[in-house]
Design a protein around this motif. Structure first.
Motif, mmCIF file in Angstrom:
data_model
loop_
_atom_site.group_PDB
_atom_site.id
_atom_site.type_symbol
_atom_site.label_atom_id
_atom_site.label_comp_id
_atom_site.label_asym_id
_atom_site.label_seq_id
_atom_site.Cartn_x
_atom_site.Cartn_y
_atom_site.Cartn_z
ATOM 1 N N MET A 1 5.861 -31.179 15.850
ATOM 2 C CA MET A 1 6.331 -32.719 14.871
ATOM 3 C C MET A 1 5.650 -33.514 13.918
ATOM 4 S SD MET A 1 9.483 -35.603 15.061
ATOM 5 C CE MET A 1 10.568 -34.026 15.692
ATOM 6 N N LYS A 2 5.549 -32.796 12.011
ATOM 7 C CA LYS A 2 5.284 -33.516 11.499
ATOM 8 C C LYS A 2 6.210 -34.064 10.528
ATOM 9 C CE LYS A 2 5.799 -30.339 8.526
ATOM 10 N NZ LYS A 2 6.520 -29.164 9.435
ATOM 11 N N GLY A 3 5.161 -35.426 10.068
ATOM 12 C CA GLY A 3 6.203 -37.002 9.457
ATOM 13 C C GLY A 3 7.130 -36.626 9.002
ATOM 14 N N ASP A 5 9.352 -33.987 9.497
ATOM 15 C CA ASP A 5 11.001 -34.326 10.500
ATOM 16 C C ASP A 5 10.855 -35.208 10.395
ATOM 17 O OD1 ASP A 5 9.736 -31.286 9.257
ATOM 18 O OD2 ASP A 5 8.783 -31.135 11.372
ATOM 19 N N TYR A 6 10.446 -36.474 10.820
ATOM 20 C CA TYR A 6 10.884 -36.937 11.931
ATOM 21 C C TYR A 6 11.308 -38.065 10.265
ATOM 22 C CZ TYR A 6 10.997 -41.961 13.742
ATOM 23 O OH TYR A 6 11.032 -42.919 14.193
ATOM 24 N N LEU A 9 14.500 -36.542 10.195
ATOM 25 C CA LEU A 9 16.058 -36.974 11.493
ATOM 26 C C LEU A 9 16.300 -38.155 11.574
ATOM 27 C CD1 LEU A 9 13.597 -35.274 13.784
ATOM 28 C CD2 LEU A 9 15.465 -34.302 12.708
ATOM 29 N N MET A 10 14.944 -39.040 10.641
ATOM 30 C CA MET A 10 15.891 -40.884 10.676
ATOM 31 C C MET A 10 16.701 -40.899 9.818
ATOM 32 S SD MET A 10 14.380 -41.722 13.084
ATOM 33 C CE MET A 10 14.875 -43.981 12.989
ATOM 34 N N ILE A 75 15.865 -40.115 19.867
ATOM 35 C CA ILE A 75 15.580 -41.093 19.186
ATOM 36 C C ILE A 75 15.253 -42.295 20.064
ATOM 37 C CG2 ILE A 75 15.506 -41.973 17.600
ATOM 38 C CD1 ILE A 75 15.042 -39.254 16.628
ATOM 39 N N LEU A 78 12.640 -41.521 21.441
ATOM 40 C CA LEU A 78 10.866 -42.062 19.824
ATOM 41 C C LEU A 78 10.935 -43.100 20.925
ATOM 42 C CD1 LEU A 78 8.885 -40.556 19.406
ATOM 43 C CD2 LEU A 78 10.111 -40.281 17.613
ATOM 44 N N GLU A 79 12.212 -43.745 19.916
ATOM 45 C CA GLU A 79 11.973 -45.610 19.741
ATOM 46 C C GLU A 79 11.247 -46.903 20.780
ATOM 47 O OE1 GLU A 79 15.820 -45.880 18.563
ATOM 48 O OE2 GLU A 79 15.727 -45.482 15.589
#
Length: 296
Positions: A1-3, A5-6, A9-10, A75, A78-79
């Motif tokens: 996942m590229k920055g 992409d993240y 999503l956020m 998510i 991940l967090e």
């Protein structure tokens, strides 16, 4: 996942939770137009509309609702992972692997183990006794313990003991039958037992010194072994003369099971040091161990 992409999503999750581009922008520290642009980029990449937008409200489409339901646990995980990693920088926990020779295990570690694990219950000590391994860090250990003259120059070293006193010892029975050596040259007339490194086959060097000279005695051993406990036991059984560290045979010397000889020729050798790489990101577990052992 590229920055990116993240970030997309956020932004999606925040807009969905707030039902507002303006409030989402405030939470994210961005402008509403930047958040709107990010959401459009995500929708274009997914080729699906995620939000219904009017001048008064923002709501999820059915596709957006399904996407949010699937994305939320990922998510959250991940967090949680990010938070846990951050906590490891502050809390001493996890495994700590340390490699050391058997003698260091007896002299240094055994007296410290109970106090350390009581003070740091979340640290799992993995102690490996290994008399011959040179590159302990390359072998996957966090640190090693070796005599000071064997610590690599590019490592940080913490002294753990004073210099070690080596003693030549034998049982009273052996000395009664074979006589008492008074000079290193006399060793050639005696049975000697010696440590041998199994990886190289090399024998431990008997470096004996007086006020005037140093002698590399290097006797021809009648018995070799790669275990100091076995050498100790063999000496007590009368197998011959052994060169051992004084504290490791203190009880046998005090009880008379072993007698020291060549006392004037036995000088101290480098003591044990803890060593580890020069690393700005030392783990809390390693820091706790270093600080604990320095106080002893």
């Amino acid at each position: 996942m590229k920055g990116t992409d993240y970030a997309e999503l956020m932004a999606f999750m925040t807009v969905a939770e707030e039902s507002s581009f303006r409030r989402a922008a405030q939470r994210l520290g961005l402008s509403p137009s930047a958040v709107s642009h990010t959401i459009r980029a995500l929708e274009n990449r997914l080729r699906v509309r995620l939000f219904n937008r009017t001048t008064r409200s923002v709501s999820l489409t059915q596709a957006g609702l399904t996407f949010m339901e699937q994305l939320t646990p990922a998510i959250s995980a991940l967090e949680s992972a990010v938070q846990n990693v951050g906590e490891t920088r502050l809390t001493p926990r996890g495994a700590l692997r340390i490699n050391m020779p058997r003698l260091a295990g007896h002299l240094v570690m055994i007296p410290l183990i109970e106090g350390f694990i009581n003070q740091y219950p979340d640290i799992r000590l993995d102690l490996v006794m290994d008399d011959h391994l040179d590159d302990v860090v390359g072998a996957g250990y966090d640190a090693g313990i070796r005599s000071g003259d064997k610590v690599p120059k590019d490592m940080i070293a913490v002294r753990l003991t004073a210099d070690l006193k080596m003693v030549v010892v034998a049982s009273p029975r052996y000395l009664q039958s074979a006589g008492i050596p008074t000079t290193p040259e006399d060793l050639s007339q005696h049975r000697c037992i010696n440590y041998r490194w199994h990886n190289t086959g090399a024998h431990y060097r008997w470096l004996l010194s007086s006020e005037e000279k140093m002698v590399d005695a290097q006797p021809e051993p009648a018995l070799t072994c790669n275990d100091i406990d076995m050498l100790h036991a063999a000496a007590e059984q009368g197998a011959g003369l052994a060169l051992l560290e004084e504290r490791s045979v203190a009880h046998a010397l005090n009880s008379g099971a072993l007698v020291r000889v060549l006392t004037a020729w036995c000088k101290p050798v480098a003591g044990f040091h803890l060593y580890f790489p020069r690393n700005a990101f030392m783990t809390p577990a390693m820091r706790a161990f270093v600080d604990f052992i320095r106080l002893k």
